[in-house]
Design a protein around this motif. Structure first.
Motif, PDB file in Angstrom:
ATOM      1  N   PRO A 127       5.573   6.438   4.867  1.00  0.00           N
ATOM      2  CA  PRO A 127       5.126   6.872   3.528  1.00  0.00           C
ATOM      3  C   PRO A 127       4.363   5.802   2.749  1.00  0.00           C
ATOM      4  N   LEU A 128       4.724   4.533   2.929  1.00  0.00           N
ATOM      5  CA  LEU A 128       4.019   3.463   2.220  1.00  0.00           C
ATOM      6  C   LEU A 128       2.552   3.408   2.624  1.00  0.00           C
ATOM      7  N   GLY A 129       2.287   3.331   3.928  1.00  0.00           N
ATOM      8  CA  GLY A 129       0.910   3.249   4.401  1.00  0.00           C
ATOM      9  C   GLY A 129       0.105   4.494   4.083  1.00  0.00           C
ATOM     10  N   ALA A 130       0.728   5.671   4.243  1.00  0.00           N
ATOM     11  CA  ALA A 130       0.014   6.921   3.981  1.00  0.00           C
ATOM     12  C   ALA A 130      -0.320   7.081   2.495  1.00  0.00           C
ATOM     13  N   THR A 131       0.599   6.656   1.620  1.00  0.00           N
ATOM     14  CA  THR A 131       0.354   6.762   0.181  1.00  0.00           C
ATOM     15  C   THR A 131      -0.820   5.890  -0.243  1.00  0.00           C
ATOM     16  N   LEU A 132      -0.814   4.629   0.181  1.00  0.00           N
ATOM     17  CA  LEU A 132      -1.887   3.718  -0.207  1.00  0.00           C
ATOM     18  C   LEU A 132      -3.221   4.135   0.403  1.00  0.00           C
ATOM     19  N   THR A 133      -3.184   4.721   1.593  1.00  0.00           N
ATOM     20  CA  THR A 133      -4.419   5.214   2.204  1.00  0.00           C
ATOM     21  C   THR A 133      -5.028   6.334   1.365  1.00  0.00           C
ATOM     22  N   LEU A 134      -4.193   7.263   0.917  1.00  0.00           N
ATOM     23  CA  LEU A 134      -4.705   8.365   0.096  1.00  0.00           C
ATOM     24  C   LEU A 134      -5.245   7.869  -1.240  1.00  0.00           C
ATOM     25  N   VAL A 135      -4.506   7.010  -1.919  1.00  0.00           N
ATOM     26  CA  VAL A 135      -4.953   6.500  -3.215  1.00  0.00           C
ATOM     27  C   VAL A 135      -6.246   5.704  -3.054  1.00  0.00           C
ATOM     28  N   GLY A 136      -6.320   4.872  -2.013  1.00  0.00           N
ATOM     29  CA  GLY A 136      -7.538   4.123  -1.762  1.00  0.00           C
ATOM     30  C   GLY A 136      -8.718   5.026  -1.467  1.00  0.00           C
ATOM     31  N   SER A 137      -8.482   6.118  -0.759  1.00  0.00           N
ATOM     32  CA  SER A 137      -9.552   7.063  -0.439  1.00  0.00           C
ATOM     33  C   SER A 137     -10.080   7.754  -1.690  1.00  0.00           C
ATOM     34  N   ILE A 138      -9.170   8.121  -2.599  1.00  0.00           N
ATOM     35  CA  ILE A 138      -9.585   8.750  -3.853  1.00  0.00           C
ATOM     36  C   ILE A 138     -10.452   7.797  -4.666  1.00  0.00           C
ATOM     37  N   VAL A 139     -10.035   6.549  -4.729  1.00  0.00           N
ATOM     38  CA  VAL A 139     -10.801   5.543  -5.464  1.00  0.00           C
ATOM     39  C   VAL A 139     -12.183   5.346  -4.832  1.00  0.00           C
ATOM     40  N   ALA A 140     -12.241   5.313  -3.509  1.00  0.00           N
ATOM     41  CA  ALA A 140     -13.527   5.140  -2.820  1.00  0.00           C
ATOM     42  C   ALA A 140     -14.461   6.318  -3.102  1.00  0.00           C
ATOM     43  N   LEU A 141     -13.907   7.534  -3.107  1.00  0.00           N
ATOM     44  CA  LEU A 141     -14.724   8.708  -3.433  1.00  0.00           C
ATOM     45  C   LEU A 141     -15.261   8.610  -4.857  1.00  0.00           C
ATOM     46  N   CYS A 142     -14.415   8.205  -5.790  1.00  0.00           N
ATOM     47  CA  CYS A 142     -14.873   8.037  -7.173  1.00  0.00           C
ATOM     48  C   CYS A 142     -15.976   6.984  -7.253  1.00  0.00           C
TER      49      CYS A 142
END
Length: 529
Positions: A97-112
């Motif tokens: 869950p730690l790695g998957a959570t940070l991956t999703l948040v980082g992806s959202i930021v990259a899209l923005c």
């Protein structure tokens, strides 16, 4: 003899069962970004197509990362080993869950950032690789969050650093080259320390699989002795450099203010958090006993990082440098969680990392809008922005409250968790440092609000005239591209502040996965883990 056959039992060395279709989500973020970056590179001369193509792949990255997090939450930790070789021989991607959570948040930021870059990155920046570099950066970031191998972690660090060097000098201004030198030299030192520590770790255990090392460390009679203590110290120094912790943090405010503002936003949101993530993996999952005897050192570094960042922000009049020091202060809060090491503290550090990724990215984007409105990043030359846009002034105030840790926004809850953990563990001095840093941050952001928004005009003009410095480029702010990313990120900040339960539970689950790694070990080695 020719024609004879020998039956070989491959099950002892290789994975013979087919990979479940959903498990391919483990490598999807890296594959999507590599493919997208390659296509953008090949089509780099088509500056009109670059943003569209880059954003399409960033949307795919967000979707795959969201699917991966759902898959992990539903089925527990999942592992895929490259080449089909059984661990520890094959390089493992292991997602909790730690790695998957940070991956999703980082992806959202990259899209923005990709959307924001439609306006802020001109044709020259597109031609010279903004979108390929952004996608390559996310290849490294996602790979670092998802790998289960220490040397592979080093490789992904190198991937994101290479792309960050390219982004830092995009534009080729003298100040950018100066910032890139400072950024590159210290990161090169940190990278070498990382590699030396990894070589020593392999010499001790004969493996670099994280789960395998965690199992072998637990079997050692004296895990705090000799070479392991040296390895732990080297890892801490290496990742402290990459996370911009005191006293090796001077490179960040000297470099983050030099590139295009959207690049600064991505860096501030993501890069230092990868260093903190690596610290959690090394000290909590792999070498937990090392944390016991290094906790006081890490705690002292956390306090000095907190105070250095907050005081540095108070001393700045250049907005981008001020925000750079706030990045540093946030790293201190996360290090405090690592130093305490309890479930509540690590949960608070994870929650704070998610919050910091979102809020620092949004703040840098807001700084870009302030430049376009007022023509400068210098607070002395800004003023009257409230009169220009009351809505934007309100949005900035939300971000200011959030980064200061004030309710009812996302920064409040992780600070509560960290302070409670500090006082509960008998480290009142660490909890007090978090509170003092938050107070100083509030003062620094209040100063920005008064100078840029509340007063009527820039320094040297009659207050209330609303005079703005010319040349800011406000005409470039047409359309939704610069506003939509900020609104999305600010909405997340408000949501996590008003409804923190989901993020809090996710952080607790992520912390539990590294503090009690039985599920992690079983995912890699089966029931024998």
């Amino acid at each position: 003899m020719a024609g004879s056959s020998v039956s070989v039992d491959l099950t002892q060395a290789m994975v013979t069962a087919p990979v479940a279709a959903a498990d391919w989500l483990i490598v999807a973020p890296s594959l999507i970004t590599m493919l997208g970056g390659s296509l953008c590179l090949m089509l780099r001369k088509n500056t009109q197509l670059q943003p569209k193509l880059g954003i399409v792949f960033l949307v795919l990255l967000v979707l795959s990362s969201a699917g991966l997090l759902v898959h992990v939450l539903n089925h527990g930790v999942i592992t895929m080993v490259m080449g089909g070789w059984l661990p520890p021989f094959g390089i493992a991607f292991t997602v909790d869950p730690l790695g998957a959570t940070l991956t999703l948040v980082g992806s959202i930021v990259a899209l923005c950032a990709g959307i924001y870059g439609v306006v802020t990155v001109d044709g020259t920046g597109r031609r010279y690789g903004f979108y390929p570099f952004l996608l390559l950066l996310m290849t490294g970031v996602c790979g670092a969050f998802l790998t289960g191998d220490v040397f592979n972690l080093y490789v992904w660090f190198e991937v994101l650093l290479i792309s960050s060097y390219g982004m830092l000098i995009l534009g080729n201004d003298r100040i950018q080259l100066d910032g890139a030198v400072k950024y590159g030299v210290l990161n090169l030192v940190g990278t070498n320390l990382f590699l030396i520590a990894t070589g020593l770790l392999y010499g001790i255990f004969g493996t670099l699989n994280m789960a395998d090392i965690a199992m072998k460390v637990s079997e050692l009679g004296n895990p705090a002795s000799g070479t392991i203590a040296t390895v732990a110290a080297l890892y801490f120094l290496a990742f402290a450099m990459k996370a911009a912790a005191f006293p090796v943090n001077f490179w960040l405010p000297a470099s983050y203010h030099t590139p295009n503002i959207v690049i600064s936003a991505v860096f501030a949101g993501l890069l230092t958090k990868v260093g903190v993530y690596a610290l959690i993996r090394i000290f909590v999952l792999i070498l937990p006993e090392s944390l016991d005897y290094m906790a006081d050192v890490i705690g002292l570094v956390a306090i000095l990082t907190l105070l250095t960042g907050a005081l540095g922000a108070l001393a700045q009049s250049e907005l981008r440098r001020l925000l750079g020091y706030l990045v540093i202060a946030g790293i201190g809060s996360m290090l405090a969680g690592v130093a305490i090491g309890s479930n509540l503290a690590i949960s608070g550090a994870i929650f704070y990392a998610v919050h910091s990724i979102i809020v620092m990215t949004a703040l840098y984007m807001a700084a870009g809008v302030m430049f376009y409105m007022g023509g400068s990043y210098d607070l002395r030359r800004l003023g009257g922005l409230y009169q220009r846009s009351a809505g934007f002034a309100g949005l900035f105030l939300v971000l200011a409250f959030a980064v200061s840790g004030l309710p009812p926004f996302s920064g409040f809850w992780p600070k509560v968790m960290l302070v409670e953990a500090a006082f509960g563990d008998g480290r009142a001095w660490l909890g007090a440092a978090i509170l003092v840093s938050g107070f100083l941050t509030t003062l620094a952001m209040g100063r920005v609000w008064i100078y840029a928004f509340w007063r009527g005009g820039p320094e040297g003009t009659p207050d209330g005239t609303g005079v703005a410095v010319s040349g800011g480029g406000a005409a470039q702010l047409g359309g939704a591209a610069p506003w939509l990313p900020m609104f999305v990120l600010t909405a997340l900040i408000v949501y996590f502040g008003l409804q923190p339960e989901w993020m809090m539970n996710l952080s607790i689950e992520g912390a539990g996965g590294v503090l009690e790694p039985r599920g992690y070990l079983q995912s890699v080695f089966g029931e024998q883990g």
